[in-house]
Design a protein around this motif. Structure first.
Motif, short mmCIF file in Angstrom:
data_model
loop_
_atom_site.label_atom_id
_atom_site.label_comp_id
_atom_site.label_asym_id
_atom_site.label_seq_id
_atom_site.Cartn_x
_atom_site.Cartn_y
_atom_site.Cartn_z
N GLU A 1 51.96 -62.42 -86.54
CA GLU A 1 52.56 -61.79 -87.72
C GLU A 1 53.60 -62.71 -88.35
O GLU A 1 53.75 -62.77 -89.57
N HIS B 1 61.35 -58.28 -84.01
CA HIS B 1 60.14 -57.61 -83.53
C HIS B 1 59.46 -58.44 -82.45
O HIS B 1 59.10 -57.94 -81.38
N ARG C 1 59.12 -57.37 -78.52
CA ARG C 1 57.80 -57.18 -77.95
C ARG C 1 57.64 -58.03 -76.69
O ARG C 1 57.02 -57.62 -75.73
N GLY D 1 59.87 -53.08 -69.53
CA GLY D 1 59.01 -51.91 -69.69
C GLY D 1 57.75 -52.15 -68.90
O GLY D 1 57.08 -53.16 -69.10
N ASP D 2 57.40 -51.24 -68.02
CA ASP D 2 56.23 -51.48 -67.19
C ASP D 2 54.95 -51.31 -67.99
O ASP D 2 53.92 -51.85 -67.64
N ASP D 3 55.09 -50.58 -69.10
CA ASP D 3 53.92 -50.41 -69.95
C ASP D 3 53.60 -51.70 -70.69
O ASP D 3 52.45 -52.03 -70.91
N CYS D 4 54.67 -52.35 -71.07
CA CYS D 4 54.51 -53.50 -71.96
C CYS D 4 53.97 -54.71 -71.21
O CYS D 4 53.11 -55.41 -71.70
N GLN E 1 50.34 -54.87 -70.29
CA GLN E 1 49.61 -54.94 -71.56
C GLN E 1 49.52 -56.38 -72.01
O GLN E 1 48.47 -56.88 -72.38
N HIS F 1 46.36 -58.77 -72.37
CA HIS F 1 46.01 -59.41 -73.63
C HIS F 1 45.72 -60.88 -73.39
O HIS F 1 44.76 -61.44 -73.89
N LYS G 1 58.71 -45.87 -74.39
CA LYS G 1 57.66 -46.75 -73.85
C LYS G 1 56.35 -46.53 -74.58
O LYS G 1 55.62 -47.47 -74.90
N ALA G 2 56.06 -45.27 -74.84
CA ALA G 2 54.83 -44.96 -75.56
C ALA G 2 54.88 -45.57 -76.96
O ALA G 2 53.88 -46.12 -77.45
N LEU H 1 56.49 -48.23 -77.90
CA LEU H 1 56.29 -49.67 -77.81
C LEU H 1 54.82 -49.98 -77.57
O LEU H 1 54.29 -50.94 -78.13
N ARG H 2 54.18 -49.13 -76.77
CA ARG H 2 52.77 -49.37 -76.49
C ARG H 2 51.95 -49.26 -77.78
O ARG H 2 51.12 -50.12 -78.08
N PHE I 1 52.90 -49.62 -80.84
CA PHE I 1 53.14 -50.62 -81.88
C PHE I 1 53.01 -52.05 -81.38
O PHE I 1 53.41 -52.97 -82.06
N ARG J 1 50.19 -54.98 -79.96
CA ARG J 1 48.79 -55.26 -80.26
C ARG J 1 47.86 -54.63 -79.21
O ARG J 1 48.18 -54.66 -78.03
N ASN J 2 46.76 -54.05 -79.66
CA ASN J 2 45.74 -53.49 -78.77
C ASN J 2 46.29 -52.39 -77.86
O ASN J 2 45.86 -52.24 -76.74
N GLY J 3 47.30 -51.66 -78.33
CA GLY J 3 47.91 -50.69 -77.44
C GLY J 3 47.54 -49.26 -77.74
O GLY J 3 47.99 -48.35 -77.04
#
Lengths: 922, 219
Positions: free
Chosen positions: A549, A591, A595, A600-603, A606, A610, B136-137, B139-140, B142, B144-146
Motif C-alpha cells: 500500500e 498502518h 500491522r 497479537g497472537d492473531d496477527c 497470520q 502469508h 484483535k478481530a 486487526l485480523r 484489516f 491482508r487475507n484476514g
C-alpha cells in the motif's frame, strides 16, 4: 554504447535543461523594442501635419514645466494615499488630492512588481519582461531610450537621492547623487533620513532641473511587519511632511520664474496583504500617481476622482512636460489632464507627437500593422489635424475651430488608447515555435528516461543506450530532413520574432539533430521494451512482485501532485498538497508499523502464513527469476516481524510512537508560517514571534533550538567538528543578537544595532571548516578506498556543515523548522526506515516529499515575493553578486537541500551497515 | 450458503443507503430551512443517528455472527458499555487526526468533532456491530487475507471506501471556486458519505463477481 546509470541520468538532465531553457525563452516573450533603440542620436521630431498650407512648427514644443521633482515612495499602495490611511496620516497630500492644483491617478504596474523593472517602466515607458527580475539584484546600466537620458542630452541637470538602483541604471547621468542600499531590510529610518537630509540644501539652491527622490523605508516596513503595522502610519506622516516641504519650496520659487514646476508623487509597486510584492494581485499592482503643479488650477467644486491609468504613461507625460522627445520604446500614452490647460494647437501637437511615436513602434513590431485599428485611427486623426491646422492658419471662426479641434482631440485620444493597448498586448505573445521545440525535447528525454528505468535500476546499474545505431539509420536522416524543411518554412513565413530563427543556422541545425536523434533513440528503446515484454509474457504468466500500500501511495501521490499543478489554485496552494501528502504518508507508515509490530497472537501467525503462502507461490517462479533477489525479498519479509522480537521495550515504543510524533511536528510547523494566497493573512506563530513585544520568547526559542540542533547533530560527528559545531551555533546566536533579532539575558535595553559582520564571518569560518573536513574524508574514501565508514562520516560532516549554514541564514523564528527537520530525520532513520527495511526507492521518494513540505514550512511559496533576500547579505558589507545569490538560494531551498543531503548520508550509512553485516555473517 | 449471504448483504446495504437518503429528505418536513449545506451540522447529527440506528437494528435482526456462547445480561451490558467507550474513543482519535491533518485547532471545534462522529458512524459502528469490542478481530479483518466471511469482506470495503472518500473530499478545499460546499468540513463529510454509499453499493457486487476466487476459512 554502454553507460553507467549515473552518467545516463546526468546526460538526460543536461538535455532536459536545454529543452526547458528553450521553452522558457519562447514562453517569456521578448519585450517590444524599437529597432533603432541602440542608437541615441536624436531623430528630428515629427512636424505638425498640414493639408495644403505649410506649418512652420517643426521643432519640438518647449517644456511645460521648469522644474520637475519626482518623489518615488517604494511600495506605496494606492489606498495609502487615497484611502482611509491617507486621510489619517497624510493630511497635506489629501488636501492636494481633494482641493489642490493637482491630478491624481491610480497607476497600474505590470507584474513583475519588483523595484528595478518598475523604475525601468516609469522612465522608458516600456514593459520590462520577467527576465528583469533576475537582474533586479544587480541592475546593469539601462541602455534603452529613456527620459533621464533624453534630459541629460538636452542639458538638464538631474539630481538623485535614494535607492542605489537609480545610480546603477543611469550611471553618469546625475550631477549629484547619494545612493542608499535597499538590502538591510530591517532598517527603515536611516535609509530615508539619508534622502531627506539633502532636501533643504537642494531646495534652496535651485541649480537643478530634475530632482529624483526614492524613499525605501515604507517597503522595508512592509517586508518586516506588513501593511497593517503601526509603523506604516508613522512613515506616511513623515512622507507627508517631506511632500509639504517640497511643495511649499516649489511654490515660493515659482514666483520668480515664468514656468510652473511639477511635483510627481508615485509608487513603484504596491504591497500585498503579507507585506511582500512581486506578483500580480490588485494590492501589488495599484500605485498612486499624483501630479501637482500650479498649472493644474481648478475651480472650487471641481472634484477629480483618481482615474485608472498605466504606469508606463508617466514616461510620455514627463517627456512632454520637459520638452523632450518621447522615449522610442514607450507604449504608454500621454496623461491628457496634464496638458488640458494648454491652447488647442499645443494640445493637438502633443497628442500628434505621441501618436506618431506609438505608430512607429507598432510598425516595427507588428508585421501587419496596416490592419491594426489603431493605425487606421491614426491616419484619420492626422488628416483631420491637417485640416484643422489649415483652418487655424486661415484664422477661421473660433467656434468652428474649437468644435473641430475637440473632434480631432477625441480622435487622437481614441487612437492613442487603441495603439497603446495593442502594443501592450504584443508583449504577451508567445513564441510558439520555440515552445514546441522545447516541449518536444523535454518529452523525448522523459520518455527515454522512463523506458530505461528498469534497466538502470537493475543490479548492474548499467544500460545500453541506443545511440550509435540510430545515427546511421534511415529514420534519423528522414526526420532530420523533415525538421529542417519545417524550420525553413516556419522561419521564412512568419515575420514575428522567433528565437530559434534568430539563431545561426548551425545552432538551429544542432537542435534539429538533437531532436531527431532523441526520437530515434526513443523509438529503438520502445521496440526493445516491446520485444522484451512479449518474451516475458510468454515465459511468465504472472509476476510475483506485489506492491504494498505504501508503494502505491508514494506512486499515486507523486503522480497526483504533478497532475494537480494543472490547476492554478493548486499551484498557489501547493503547500497544502504537500502537507496533505506528508500527513497521509505518516498515517500509512503508522498502518505499516502497527500491522507488523503490534503484539497479537492473531496477527503473528497470520503474517507467517502469508509469508509461507508467498513462498509457495514463488517457488515455481524461482526458475525464471533472478534467484538471489527473490530470496532476498523473502528474507526481508520473514525478517521484519522477527526483528521486532529483538527490539527492546523502549525502542519498540519509540517505533510505535514515531509516526504520531512526526505528525505532531508537521502540524506545529504548519502553524508556524502561513503561506500561499487564500489563507496567507491568517495569524500564525511566526508573526507572533517576530513582533517586537515577544522578543524574549523568540530569544528563548532560538537558544533552545540551537541547543537541540547541537544535541541532534553531534552524535555522529568527529570530535573536532563537534567543537566547531558548538562554537558555530554560539556564533549564530551572537549574530542574531548583534543585528537585534534576539536578546542576551544580561542585556535588557536595546543597544546599537550593527550589521553583525564579525559574528557572521566567525560562523562562516566554522561552516567552511566542517565542509572542508567532510570533503577531505570523501576524497579519502574515493582515493584510498578506505571503505564505507569514512565515506559515511564525510557525508555526515557535509550534512552538518549545511545545517550550521542554515542555522545562520534562517530567520530566528524559523529555527524550529530546522530543529524539527533534524528531529524528523532522526526519528525516521532510526525507528522507521531501518526497522521496516524500506528499500532505496521508497526512502528516496519520502525524502523528496518531506523536502518539498519543508520548503513550504519555511514560509516559502510559489510567489516570488516570499523569497527572503536579506539572507543574501549575512556577513557581507556591500552587495557582492555571487555570494549573495548563493546565500539567498541556499536560504530559500534549505528544506530540500537538507533532506537531499540527509538522503545521501543515510543511504551511504545503510550501505556501510549492510556491508558490515555481510562481512560479519561470512 | 454463500449466495444467500450475499443476498442478505445486498438487502441490508440497500437499507443503509435508504436511511442516508431519507435523512436528507425526511427532516425537511419537520424542520424549517433544512438543507444539507446551510444546516449542515443538523444534517450530520440526523445522518449519523439514523445510520447508527439502522446498523443496530440490522445487527439485531440479521445476526451475521450468532455464535455468542455466553449470553448473560451482565455480559451484554458490559459489551454494550465497552462499545460505547470504543465509539467515543474513535471519535476523539479521528478528531485528533483531523487536527493533525491541518483542521483548525481552536475554531470550528464542533464542526470538526461532528465530522469525526460521522466518520465514526460510517466506520466504527459497523465494526462494533459485527466484530464487537475485540481489537484483535479488528486487526485480523484489516490485515491482508484476514477476512473470514462475506460480512467481514464487505465491512472492509465500506470502511476503506469511507476513509478514501473523506480523504478525497479534502481536495476541493484549496480551489478558488468559492462554492458553499468548499468550506471545512462540508466537502469532507460529503466525500465520506459518498464513499460510504459507494462502498455499500460496490461491496455486494464485488463479492458477487469474485465469489469463485474468494474462499473463507470458516465457510
Amino acid at each position: 554504447m554502454r553507460l553507467g546509470s549515473g552518467t545516463f541520468a546526468a546526460c538526460c538532465v543536461v538535455v532536459e535543461v536545454l529543452g526547458v531553457v528553450l521553452f522558457l525563452r519562447g514562453f517569456f516573450p521578448a519585450p517590444v523594442r524599437s529597432s533603432s533603440s541602440s542608437k541615441h542620436q536624436a531623430e528630428p521630431p515629427a512636424p505638425e501635419p498640414s493639408a495644403g498650407a505649410s506649418s512652420n512648427w517643426t521643432k519640438l514644443p518647449p517644456p511645460l514645466f521648469s522644474k520637475v521633482v519626482i518623489v518615488l515612495i517604494d511600495a506605496l499602495r494606492d489606498d495609502f494615499v487615497f484611502g482611509s490611511k491617507g486621510v489619517k496620516f497624510m493630511p497635506y497630500t489629501t488636501y492636494l488630492v481633494e482641493k489642490g492644483a493637482s491630478h491624481s491617478f491610480v497607476a497600474e504596474a505590470k507584474p513583475p512588481t519588483v523595484t528595478m523593472p518598475r523604475i525601468k517602466a516609469l522612465m522608458t515607458g516600456s514593459v520590462p519582461g520577467f527576465i528583469d527580475v533576475v537582474m533586479n539584484l544587480n541592475s546593469p546600466a539601462l541602455l534603452e531610450d529613456n527620459v533621464i537620458t533624453q534630459a541629460k542630452a538636452a542639458g538638464k541637470r538631474i539630481i538623485s537621492y535614494g535607492d542605489e538602483t537609480w545610480v546603477k541604471l543611469f550611471p553618469k547621468h546625475f550631477v549629484e547623487y547619494d545612493g542608499t542600499t535597499s538590502f538591510f531590510v530591517s532598517d527603515y529610518t536611516e535609509v530615508d533620513e539619508n534622502v531627506t537630509r539633502h532636501l533643504d540644501k537642494v531646495l534652496k539652491r535651485g541649480d537643478w532641473d530634475v530632482l529624483i527622490l526614492h524613499y525605501l523605508g515604507l517597503d522595508h516596513i512592509g517586508h518586516v511587519s506588513g501593511p497593517s503595522s503601526p509603523l506604516i502610519g508613522r512613515k506616511l506622516s513623515e512622507m507627508d511632511g517631506v511632500l509639504m516641504k517640497i511643495h511649499t519650496a516649489l511654490l515660493s520659487e515659482e514666483r520668480e520664474t515664468l514656468l510652473p514646476s511639477l511635483l510627481v508623487l508615485c509608487g513603484d509597486h504596491g504591497m500585498s496583504e503579507t507585506g511582500g510584492h512581486g506578483a500580480s494581485s490588485t494590492e501589488e499592482v495599484s500605485t498612486p500617481l499624483l501630479l501637482v503643479s500650479s498649472a493644474f488650477e481648478r475651480k472650487p467644486g471641481d472634484i477629480r476622482y483618481p482615474k485608472h491609468v498605466q504606469q508606463t504613461d508617466l514616461a510620455a507625460t514627463l517627456a512632454i512636460g520637459l520638452g523632450l522627445p518621447i522615449p522610442k520604446n514607450s507604449v504608454g500614452h500621454l496623461l491628457f489632464p496634464a496638458i488640458e490647460g494648454k491652447p488647442m494647437r499645443e494640445q493637438l501637437r502633443f497628442l500628434h507627437l505621441n501618436t506618431v511615436q506609438l505608430t512607429k513602434l507598432l510598425q516595427e513590431n507588428v508585421p501587419s500593422f496596416e490592419k491594426e485599428p489603431g493605425f487606421e485611427q491614426f491616419k484619420i486623426s492626422e488628416r483631420l489635424h491637417g485640416n484643422w491646422i489649415r483652418l487655424y492658419l486661415e484664422e477661421n471662426n473660433s467656434e468652428v475651430l474649437f468644435n473641430l479641434g475637440t473632434k480631432v482631440r477625441r480622435q487622437y485620444l481614441d487612437a492613442l488608447k487603441t495603439l497603446s493597448l495593442s502594443l501592450s498586448r504584443q508583449v504577451a505573445q508567445y513564441d510558439v515555435y520555440s515552445m514546441v521545440v522545447g516541449t518536444v525535447v523535454v518529452l523525448e528525454v522523459l520518455t527515454l528516461l522512463l523506458l530505461s528505468i528498469p534497466q538502470a535500476l537493475s543490479s548492474k546499474a548499467e544500460l545500453e543506450v541506443p545511440l550509435l545505431s540510430p545515427v546511421f539509420s534511415l529514420l534519423f536522416y528522414l526526420t532530420f530532413l523533415v525538421l529542417s524543411a519545417v524550420h525553413v518554412i516556419v522561419c521564412t513565413s512568419t515575420e514575428s520574432s522567433c528565437y530559434l530563427c534568430s539563431l545561426s543556422w548551425l545552432t538551429a541545425g544542432g537542435v534539429m539533430v538533437l531532436v531527431s536523434a532523441l526520437l530515434c533513440a526513443v523509438v529503438s528503446a520502445l521496440t526493445k521494451v516491446l520485444v522484451r515484454g512479449k518474451l516475458l509474457s510468454k515465459n511468465a504468466a504472472h509476476s510475483n512482485s506485489r506492491w504494498s500500500e505504501l508503494d502505491l501511495l508514494i506512486l499515486l501521490g507523486t503522480l497526483g501532485h504533478v497532475l494537480s499543478l494543472g490547476a492554478s489554485s493548486f499551484i498557489e496552494e501547493e503547500h497544502q498538497t504537500w502537507y496533505f501528502l506528508v500527513s497521509t504518508l505518516c498515517l500509512a507508515l503508522c498502518h505499516d508499523i502497527y500491522r507488523n509490530y503490534l503484539p497479537g497472537d492473531d496477527c503473528e501467525p497470520q503474517r507467517c502464513l502469508h509469508v509461507e503462502g508467498g513462498f509457495d507461490g514463488a517457488t515455481p517462479a524461482l526458475q525464471d527469476k533472478n534467484t538471489s533477489s527473490a530470496v532476498l525479498e523473502l528474507n526481508r519479509g520473514c525478517k521484519s516481524p522477527s526483528s521486532l522480537g529483538t527490539l527492546r521495550g523502549y525502542e519498540k515504543w519509540m517505533v510505535l510512537a514515531s509516526p504520531w510524533v512526526i505528525l505532531t511536528c508537521c502540524r506545529l510547523l504548519r502553524s508556524l508560517n502561513q503561506t500561499g494566497v487564500q489563507w496567507a493573512h491568517r495569524p500564525d506563530l511566526g508573526h507572533w514571534l517576530t513582533s517586537s513585544d515577544h522578543k524574549a520568547a523568540l530569544s528563548v526559542l532560538a537558544a533552545l533550538s540551537l541547543a537541540v540542533i547541537f544535541a541532534l547533530i553531534q552524535r555522529r560527528c568527529s570530535p573536532a567538528s563537534k567543537v566547531a559545531m558548538a562554537l558555530g551555533l554560539l556564533g549564530v546566536y551572537c549574530y542574531r543578537a548583534a543585528i537585534g533579532n534576539v536578546l542576551f539575558p544580561w542585556q535588557q535595553d536595546n543597544k546599537d544595532i550593527s550589521k553583525g559582520i564579525l559574528e557572521a564571518r566567525f560562523v562562516y569560518v566554522f561552516v567552511l571548516g566542517i565542509l572542508f573536513t567532510g570533503t577531505k574524508d570523501l576524497l579519502k574514501s574515493q582515493v584510498v578506498a578506505a571503505g564505507f565508514t569514512v565515506k559515511t562520516v564525510g557525508l555526515w560532516e557535509l550534512y552538518s556543515g549545511f545545517v550550521l549554514l542554515a542555522a545562520l541564514l534562517l530567520r530566528p523564528h524559523n529555527l524550529p523548522v530546522l530543529v524539527l527537520s533534524l528531529l524528523i530525520q532522526t526519528l525516521m532513520a532510526k525507528f522507521v526506515w531501518k526497522p521496516l527495511r524500506h528499500d532505496v526507492a521508497e526512502v528516496t521518494v519520502m525524502h523528496y516529499w518531506f523536502g518539498q513540505a519543508f520548503f513550504y514550512f519555511q514560509g516559502n511559496s510559489n510567489n516570488i515575493a516570499t523569497v527572503d533576500i536579506s539572507a543574501g547579505f549575512v556577513g557581507l558589507d556591500t552587495y557582492v553578486e555571487i555570494p549573495a545569490i548563493f546565500l539567498t538560494a541556499f536560504a530559500t531551498y534549505t528544506g530540500p537541500v537538507l533532506w537531499a543531503s540527509h538522503l545521501v548520508s543515510f543511504l551511504s550509512s545503510e550501505a556501510s551497515s549492510s556491508a558490515d553485516g555481510s562481512t560479519h555473517s561470512q | 450458503m454463500k449466495d444467500t449471504d450475499i443476498k442478505r448483504l445486498l438487502y441490508t446495504h440497500l437499507l443503509c443507503i435508504c436511511s442516508i437518503i431519507l435523512s436528507i429528505f425526511i427532516p425537511s418536513f419537520f424542520l424549517e430551512n433544512f438543507s444539507i449545506l446551510e444546516t449542515h451540522l443538523t444534517w450530520l447529527c440526523i445522518c449519523s443517528v439514523s445510520v447508527t440506528a439502522v446498523n443496530l437494528v440490522l445487527y439485531l435482526v440479521v445476526k451475521p455472527n450468532a455464535s455468542s456462547k455466553r449470553s448473560s445480561l451482565s455480559f451484554k451490558v458490559t459489551r454494550f458499555v465497552k462499545c460505547c467507550v470504543y465509539f467515543l474513543m474513535s471519535c476523539f482519535t479521528f478528531h485528533v487526526i483531523f487536527v493533525l491533518y491541518g483542521a483548525p485547532l481552536i475554531e470550528l471545534v464542533l464542526e470538526t468533532f461532528l465530522f469525526a462522529v460521522t466518520l465514526s458512524t460510517f466506520t466504527t459502528v459497523p465494526c462494533l456491530c459485527l466484530l464487537g469490542p475485540n481489537i484483535k478481530a479488528w486487526l485480523r479483518v484489516f490485515s491482508r487475507n484476514g477476512v473470514t466471511s462475506v460480512w467481514e469482506n464487505s465491512l472492509q470495503i465500506t470502511t476503506i471506501s469511507s476513509f478514501v472518500g473523506a480523504w478525497l473530499g479534502a481536495f476541493p478545499i484549496p480551489l478558488d471556486w468559492e462554492r458553499p460546499w468548499q468550506v471545512w468540513p462540508i466537502s469532507c463529510t460529503l466525500g465520506a458519505t459518498f464513499g460510504y454509499v459507494a462502498g455499500l453499493f460496490i461491496s455486494p457486487l464485488w463479492i458477487y463477481w469474485n465469489r469463485k476466487q474468494l474462499t473463507y476459512k470458516n465457510n
